[in-house]
Motif scaffolding. Sequence first.
Motif, PDB file in Angstrom:
ATOM      1  N   MET A 192     -10.716 -11.225  -6.974  1.00 54.60           N
ATOM      2  CA  MET A 192      -9.415 -10.592  -7.271  1.00 54.60           C
ATOM      3  C   MET A 192      -8.663 -10.333  -5.952  1.00 54.60           C
ATOM      4  O   MET A 192      -9.207  -9.726  -5.047  1.00 54.60           O
ATOM      5  CB  MET A 192      -9.676  -9.257  -7.996  1.00 54.60           C
ATOM      6  CG  MET A 192      -8.453  -8.409  -8.211  1.00 54.60           C
ATOM      7  SD  MET A 192      -7.622  -8.697  -9.766  1.00 54.60           S
ATOM      8  CE  MET A 192      -8.871  -8.203 -10.939  1.00 54.60           C
ATOM      9  N   LYS A 193      -7.405 -10.810  -5.908  1.00 58.54           N
ATOM     10  CA  LYS A 193      -6.598 -10.569  -4.709  1.00 58.54           C
ATOM     11  C   LYS A 193      -5.920  -9.208  -4.862  1.00 58.54           C
ATOM     12  O   LYS A 193      -5.447  -8.865  -5.950  1.00 58.54           O
ATOM     13  CB  LYS A 193      -5.553 -11.680  -4.611  1.00 58.54           C
ATOM     14  CG  LYS A 193      -4.599 -11.555  -3.446  1.00 58.54           C
ATOM     15  CD  LYS A 193      -3.660 -12.759  -3.400  1.00 58.54           C
ATOM     16  CE  LYS A 193      -2.556 -12.551  -2.370  1.00 58.54           C
ATOM     17  NZ  LYS A 193      -1.579 -13.630  -2.373  1.00 58.54           N
ATOM     18  N   GLU A 194      -5.862  -8.417  -3.772  1.00 59.47           N
ATOM     19  CA  GLU A 194      -5.127  -7.150  -3.834  1.00 59.47           C
ATOM     20  C   GLU A 194      -3.918  -7.243  -2.908  1.00 59.47           C
ATOM     21  O   GLU A 194      -4.021  -7.722  -1.783  1.00 59.47           O
ATOM     22  CB  GLU A 194      -6.001  -5.977  -3.401  1.00 59.47           C
ATOM     23  CG  GLU A 194      -5.248  -4.661  -3.548  1.00 59.47           C
ATOM     24  CD  GLU A 194      -5.957  -3.453  -2.928  1.00 59.47           C
ATOM     25  OE1 GLU A 194      -6.282  -2.527  -3.691  1.00 59.47           O
ATOM     26  OE2 GLU A 194      -6.155  -3.431  -1.697  1.00 59.47           O
ATOM     27  N   ILE A 195      -2.766  -6.769  -3.407  1.00 54.83           N
ATOM     28  CA  ILE A 195      -1.597  -6.674  -2.536  1.00 54.83           C
ATOM     29  C   ILE A 195      -1.234  -5.205  -2.442  1.00 54.83           C
ATOM     30  O   ILE A 195      -1.171  -4.497  -3.452  1.00 54.83           O
ATOM     31  CB  ILE A 195      -0.423  -7.558  -3.026  1.00 54.83           C
ATOM     32  CG1 ILE A 195       0.818  -7.274  -2.200  1.00 54.83           C
ATOM     33  CG2 ILE A 195      -0.117  -7.430  -4.485  1.00 54.83           C
ATOM     34  CD1 ILE A 195       1.986  -8.200  -2.446  1.00 54.83           C
ATOM     35  N   VAL A 196      -1.020  -4.761  -1.192  1.00 55.46           N
ATOM     36  CA  VAL A 196      -0.695  -3.344  -0.963  1.00 55.46           C
ATOM     37  C   VAL A 196       0.797  -3.255  -0.671  1.00 55.46           C
ATOM     38  O   VAL A 196       1.308  -3.952   0.213  1.00 55.46           O
ATOM     39  CB  VAL A 196      -1.519  -2.780   0.223  1.00 55.46           C
ATOM     40  CG1 VAL A 196      -1.189  -1.300   0.441  1.00 55.46           C
ATOM     41  CG2 VAL A 196      -3.006  -2.963  -0.044  1.00 55.46           C
ATOM     42  N   ILE A 197       1.487  -2.426  -1.439  1.00 60.67           N
ATOM     43  CA  ILE A 197       2.944  -2.377  -1.285  1.00 60.67           C
ATOM     44  C   ILE A 197       3.431  -0.952  -1.039  1.00 60.67           C
ATOM     45  O   ILE A 197       2.728   0.023  -1.301  1.00 60.67           O
ATOM     46  CB  ILE A 197       3.682  -3.011  -2.498  1.00 60.67           C
ATOM     47  CG1 ILE A 197       3.611  -2.114  -3.737  1.00 60.67           C
ATOM     48  CG2 ILE A 197       3.106  -4.372  -2.845  1.00 60.67           C
ATOM     49  CD1 ILE A 197       4.444  -2.675  -4.904  1.00 60.67           C
ATOM     50  N   GLY A 198       4.661  -0.856  -0.522  1.00 61.72           N
ATOM     51  CA  GLY A 198       5.313   0.442  -0.328  1.00 61.72           C
ATOM     52  C   GLY A 198       6.652   0.416  -1.036  1.00 61.72           C
ATOM     53  O   GLY A 198       7.277  -0.654  -1.158  1.00 61.72           O
ATOM     54  N   PHE A 199       7.089   1.589  -1.526  1.00 60.71           N
ATOM     55  CA  PHE A 199       8.410   1.694  -2.159  1.00 60.71           C
ATOM     56  C   PHE A 199       9.353   2.420  -1.206  1.00 60.71           C
ATOM     57  O   PHE A 199       8.941   3.374  -0.544  1.00 60.71           O
ATOM     58  CB  PHE A 199       8.365   2.569  -3.422  1.00 60.71           C
ATOM     59  CG  PHE A 199       7.758   1.973  -4.657  1.00 60.71           C
ATOM     60  CD1 PHE A 199       7.168   0.712  -4.678  1.00 60.71           C
ATOM     61  CD2 PHE A 199       7.789   2.712  -5.845  1.00 60.71           C
ATOM     62  CE1 PHE A 199       6.620   0.211  -5.858  1.00 60.71           C
ATOM     63  CE2 PHE A 199       7.241   2.216  -7.013  1.00 60.71           C
ATOM     64  CZ  PHE A 199       6.651   0.972  -7.023  1.00 60.71           C
ATOM     65  N   LEU A 200      10.596   2.017  -1.230  1.00 55.94           N
ATOM     66  CA  LEU A 200      11.660   2.828  -0.624  1.00 55.94           C
ATOM     67  C   LEU A 200      12.510   3.298  -1.796  1.00 55.94           C
ATOM     68  O   LEU A 200      13.273   2.520  -2.368  1.00 55.94           O
ATOM     69  CB  LEU A 200      12.502   1.986   0.348  1.00 55.94           C
ATOM     70  CG  LEU A 200      11.748   1.351   1.526  1.00 55.94           C
ATOM     71  CD1 LEU A 200      12.686   0.464   2.356  1.00 55.94           C
ATOM     72  CD2 LEU A 200      11.126   2.427   2.418  1.00 55.94           C
ATOM     73  N   GLY A 201      12.347   4.556  -2.211  1.00 58.92           N
ATOM     74  CA  GLY A 201      13.073   5.104  -3.356  1.00 58.92           C
ATOM     75  C   GLY A 201      12.188   5.232  -4.571  1.00 58.92           C
ATOM     76  O   GLY A 201      11.283   4.413  -4.791  1.00 58.92           O
ATOM     77  N   CYS A 202      12.445   6.290  -5.340  1.00 57.71           N
ATOM     78  CA  CYS A 202      11.697   6.491  -6.583  1.00 57.71           C
ATOM     79  C   CYS A 202      12.582   7.250  -7.581  1.00 57.71           C
ATOM     80  O   CYS A 202      12.234   8.347  -8.031  1.00 57.71           O
ATOM     81  CB  CYS A 202      10.397   7.249  -6.303  1.00 57.71           C
ATOM     82  SG  CYS A 202       9.291   7.223  -7.710  1.00 57.71           S
ATOM     83  N   GLY A 203      13.738   6.658  -7.890  1.00 59.68           N
ATOM     84  CA  GLY A 203      14.641   7.259  -8.877  1.00 59.68           C
ATOM     85  C   GLY A 203      14.517   6.494 -10.184  1.00 59.68           C
ATOM     86  O   GLY A 203      13.404   6.193 -10.631  1.00 59.68           O
ATOM     87  N   ASN A 204      15.654   6.163 -10.798  1.00 68.15           N
ATOM     88  CA  ASN A 204      15.626   5.439 -12.080  1.00 68.15           C
ATOM     89  C   ASN A 204      14.825   4.146 -11.970  1.00 68.15           C
ATOM     90  O   ASN A 204      13.911   3.894 -12.751  1.00 68.15           O
ATOM     91  CB  ASN A 204      17.060   5.072 -12.513  1.00 68.15           C
ATOM     92  CG  ASN A 204      17.868   6.289 -12.863  1.00 68.15           C
ATOM     93  OD1 ASN A 204      17.419   7.151 -13.597  1.00 68.15           O
ATOM     94  ND2 ASN A 204      19.073   6.362 -12.324  1.00 68.15           N
ATOM     95  N   VAL A 205      15.208   3.318 -10.993  1.00 70.52           N
ATOM     96  CA  VAL A 205      14.572   2.003 -10.871  1.00 70.52           C
ATOM     97  C   VAL A 205      13.136   2.139 -10.350  1.00 70.52           C
ATOM     98  O   VAL A 205      12.198   1.567 -10.919  1.00 70.52           O
ATOM     99  CB  VAL A 205      15.404   1.071  -9.957  1.00 70.52           C
ATOM    100  CG1 VAL A 205      14.699  -0.262  -9.751  1.00 70.52           C
ATOM    101  CG2 VAL A 205      16.791   0.849 -10.554  1.00 70.52           C
ATOM    102  N   GLY A 206      12.974   2.923  -9.277  1.00 65.87           N
ATOM    103  CA  GLY A 206      11.635   3.089  -8.697  1.00 65.87           C
ATOM    104  C   GLY A 206      10.654   3.637  -9.733  1.00 65.87           C
ATOM    105  O   GLY A 206       9.502   3.170  -9.823  1.00 65.87           O
ATOM    106  N   GLY A 207      11.095   4.614 -10.515  1.00 65.19           N
ATOM    107  CA  GLY A 207      10.233   5.185 -11.557  1.00 65.19           C
ATOM    108  C   GLY A 207       9.858   4.125 -12.583  1.00 65.19           C
ATOM    109  O   GLY A 207       8.698   4.025 -13.012  1.00 65.19           O
ATOM    110  N   GLY A 208      10.833   3.291 -12.959  1.00 63.32           N
ATOM    111  CA  GLY A 208      10.561   2.211 -13.921  1.00 63.32           C
ATOM    112  C   GLY A 208       9.563   1.206 -13.352  1.00 63.32           C
ATOM    113  O   GLY A 208       8.656   0.736 -14.050  1.00 63.32           O
TER     114      GLY A 208
END
Length: 425
Positions: A1-17
């Motif tokens: 299984m490949k794992e990809i580690v990601i970061g978010f910039l923002g967590c409003g309407n779109v980020g929450g979705g």
Amino acid sequence: MKEIVIGFLGCGNVGGGVWELLQGFAPEIAHRDQLSVRVKKILVRDVNKARSCSVPRELLTTVPEDVLCDPEITLVAEFMGGEQPATEYLLRALQNGKTVVTANKVAVALNWHKLQAAAQANHVGLYYEASVCGAIPIINALMTPLQANRITKLMGIINGTTNYILSRMSAQGESYDAVLQDAQKLGLAEPDPSSDVEGMDAAYKLSIMASLAFHARVPFKAVYREGITRVTAMDIACGKEMGYVLKLLAIAKRDGNTIEVRVHPTFLPQNHPLSSVDGSFNAVYLHGHACQEMMLQGRGAGDMPTASAVVGDILHAAMVDVHVHPTFANQAEPAKELTFTNNWTTKYYIRVSAIDAPGVLSAVAGCFAKENVSIASMMQKGSVEDGRVPLVFITHAASEQAMQAALADMDPAVCRLESMIRVED
Ligand code: NAP
Ligand code: HSE
């Protein structure tokens, strides 16, 4: 299984979705793609703010470097919005060797050339499907399956908020302000909703779409723009009576090296495919020399439809070996051989209030005739008020310059212009 580690910039309407979609869909992603997506850090303005999504508090940070400089994070997904600091953060992420997925049409439309150059220099991906038309895969369609076409015309309902507002005003005669508040509650509107109702959001998206459709940079500043703030219930009703539906349309046409790009309220015949696209739905109707006419339709805004496009980009980026970028010269300024014109040809809906006296109608007709604008139909709407009567005209196709000159010729003491709305078919 490949794992990809990601970061978010923002967590409003779109980020929450995006968070909810990634969590809920994780077993299928793991099973189907042998891929696990781990969100390591999420940049927000206020870590203590109440959030409707289930993001654990310990993932939140207010320090951009926690996302942009963490070597374990290989992909940054951005849904902060606005030109800055989003563009600066995206450039830093790309320069640090991270692929970027963004829903931010402002950052892409205004700084695409810088973002693409940074992505190419660092051999990473730049994906922005969610920046235009929410769930509709229009970016991918223009970049891949429609590449074999010379696209000459593209018309779209590309802002969900204004389509939601106009649909409810048309169907139920509701007031503009009340419906705008509902669009905000549904998470459709931009953080600053004036961007939606003044047509800016659609203009950013049109700049991106037209560039891909015409294989040439169409800068945001070339897009003519009018919003829906001056639209009245009376015009919607008059148009309806004459067989038209009002939409905020984004229009791009190319004829040789001449391009017109415009966003404005537009009347469409009731039987046009775009006329039945209502609520937060978006649609893009285009013509290519090989594919001929086609329309793509879907939800253009909202947390989950937008998350659909973002997560699609994340999964695609995680699985490809080579990232592909548009091949036209992506520079700040357009190619020298291109001309952007504001003197397009279209039909017009004109509503005036005219003095109720003999000879007035022929005076109005005279102003049109002087500029060679031909009247296709006319309607007198309502009764005389303050000695004036409302008259509505639909013209045959005329140039914008001729129409503006005809309107400038009218004497407001005799015949006052109330509204001018362009008509496409
Ligand atoms: P939003 O609800 O206002 O969310 C913005 C998020 O970004 C919030 O979490 C906010 O933090 C964070 N943020 C903003 N400025 C920041 C800064 N300077 N530093 C750190 N964090 C910052 O907006 P949205 O509706 O999700 O839209 C986000 C982006 O997606 C925009 O570019 C928009 O055009 C695009 N988009 C939206 C939709 C839609 O339907 N809403 C659809 C397609 C594309 P806090 O939570 O702490 O305030
Ligand atoms: N505010 C935007 C709209 C969000 O209403 O279409 C989707 O880009």
